[in-house]
Design a protein around this motif. Structure first.
Motif, PDB file in Angstrom:
ATOM      1  N   ILE A  16       3.865  -7.274   6.993  1.00  0.00           N
ATOM      2  CA  ILE A  16       3.999  -8.731   7.037  1.00  0.00           C
ATOM      3  C   ILE A  16       4.019  -9.333   5.626  1.00  0.00           C
ATOM      4  CG2 ILE A  16       2.951 -10.884   7.821  1.00  0.00           C
ATOM      5  CD1 ILE A  16       1.938  -9.299  10.273  1.00  0.00           C
ATOM      6  N   PRO A  17       3.014  -9.027   4.777  1.00  0.00           N
ATOM      7  CA  PRO A  17       3.084  -9.594   3.417  1.00  0.00           C
ATOM      8  C   PRO A  17       4.188  -8.982   2.573  1.00  0.00           C
ATOM      9  CG  PRO A  17       1.190  -8.149   3.623  1.00  0.00           C
ATOM     10  CD  PRO A  17       1.728  -8.328   5.005  1.00  0.00           C
ATOM     11  N   TYR A  18       4.436  -7.657   2.723  1.00  0.00           N
ATOM     12  CA  TYR A  18       5.437  -7.031   1.856  1.00  0.00           C
ATOM     13  C   TYR A  18       6.859  -7.501   2.165  1.00  0.00           C
ATOM     14  CZ  TYR A  18       8.442  -3.794  -0.529  1.00  0.00           C
ATOM     15  OH  TYR A  18       9.422  -3.291  -1.336  1.00  0.00           O
ATOM     16  N   ALA A  19       7.283  -7.264   3.392  1.00  0.00           N
ATOM     17  CA  ALA A  19       8.663  -7.601   3.752  1.00  0.00           C
ATOM     18  C   ALA A  19       8.894  -9.101   3.692  1.00  0.00           C
ATOM     19  CB  ALA A  19       8.984  -7.084   5.152  1.00  0.00           C
ATOM     20  N   GLY A  20       7.927  -9.862   4.176  1.00  0.00           N
ATOM     21  CA  GLY A  20       8.075 -11.305   4.172  1.00  0.00           C
ATOM     22  C   GLY A  20       8.192 -11.854   2.766  1.00  0.00           C
ATOM     23  N   VAL A  21       7.268 -11.462   1.896  1.00  0.00           N
ATOM     24  CA  VAL A  21       7.275 -11.938   0.512  1.00  0.00           C
ATOM     25  C   VAL A  21       8.496 -11.410  -0.231  1.00  0.00           C
ATOM     26  CG1 VAL A  21       6.082 -11.799  -1.713  1.00  0.00           C
ATOM     27  CG2 VAL A  21       4.784 -12.245   0.377  1.00  0.00           C
ATOM     28  N   ASP A  22       8.788 -10.119  -0.067  1.00  0.00           N
ATOM     29  CA  ASP A  22       9.902  -9.490  -0.776  1.00  0.00           C
ATOM     30  C   ASP A  22      11.230 -10.175  -0.479  1.00  0.00           C
ATOM     31  OD1 ASP A  22      11.442  -7.770  -2.232  1.00  0.00           O
ATOM     32  OD2 ASP A  22      11.310  -6.108  -0.838  1.00  0.00           O
TER      33      ASP A  22
END
Length: 275
Positions: free
Chosen positions: A153-159
């Motif tokens: 959630i944080p990785y893909a979303g932020v990326d």
């Protein structure tokens, strides 16, 4: 796919070093120098690429599913709202990564096991699969799936959200009658977005790797995710969640830049427009 395979192969030694540091391998790997010395001592020069074959093998399905899903989720949200904001891109990126990871996750577990196999316990991919099935059962191929999903959630979303926001900002304020930001801008956006994603999700990645590796690292008893988190906090503090972050960041920059560049080029050739 060719660009991804090439970039992953070139950065495979850093990938293996990151996994060794995350999993608390024995003997302990605490620095880049000690890590490379340990790998060379254990299996020679070619041991630096242990697990890379599986990592390359999962490129095609993982990348295809991720970007296909991302465009589908974007179109779905855009249909409902007409325009896309950063939150829409965040949600689309997270859902796309969850979709891809759920389908290829067994390959991720397999890659970790082979990467950490310093005693030649496994003779190859098929032998590793057979032993995991025989001694641990099918469920082991989805071991640590929960922290993996939480980290997505944080990785893909932020990326993806940061990448497209930066790219669109440049196009709106600095582009002159062109929808092509150019390779330099794409590389800069990719580097910044990937770094942000790594920092946001790394603790989940570390917990995931440690849980995947428990059976491989002899003497380590399986523990639940919450208990493992508590152990890391008590014994090492918050910095313990960022072991291996340096080789991870160094490794991911060239790989992700090539990946996004090829993604943009392929999208334009297929006539897929940004929403």
């Amino acid at each position: 796919m060719i660009a991804g395979a090439f970039s992953r192969t070139c950065t495979a030694p850093l990938e293996r070093l990151k996994v060794l540091m995350q999993a608390r391998a024995l003997p302990p790997v605490t620095t880049l120098k000690s890590g490379f010395e340990t790998m060379l001592r254990e299996g020679g020069f070619f041991s630096l690429w242990k697990g890379n074959y599986v990592n390359v093998l999962k490129i095609a399905p993982e990348t295809s599913i991720r970007y296909w899903s991302y465009e589908k989720y974007k179109n779905l949200l855009a249909t409902e709202r007409n325009t896309m904001g950063i939150m829409d891109r965040f949600v689309s990126g997270s859902l796309a990564e969850i979709t891809a990871q759920t389908l290829i996750y067994p390959l991720e577990v397999l890659k970790t096991r082979l990467t950490l196999d310093s005693t030649s316990r496994y003779t190859g991919i098929s032998n590793c699969v057979q032993k995991m099935m025989k001694y641990e059962g099918f469920k082991t191929f989805y071991k640590s799936y929960v922290p993996n999903i939480l980290g997505i959630i944080p990785y893909a979303g932020v990326d993806l959200a940061v990448f497209e926001t930066l790219k669109n900002f440049w196009l709106q304020h600095h582009s002159r009658d062109s929808v092509n930001p150019g390779i330099v801008v794409l590389l800069a956006c990719s580097t910044l977005s990937s770094t942000c994603g790594q920092l946001a999700s790394y603790p989940f990645t570390l917990v995931r790797t440690h849980m995947q590796a428990e059976e491989t690292l002899r003497g380590i008893q399986p523990v639940k995710m919450i208990r493992l988190v508590k152990i890391i906090i008590v014994t090492e503090g918050m910095t313990g969640f960022y072991k291996g972050i340096i080789p991870s960041v160094v490794k991911v920059l060239p790989a992700v830049c090539i990946s996004y560049f090829m993604y943009e080029k392929t999208k334009r050739r297929l006539g897929v427009d940004d929403v």
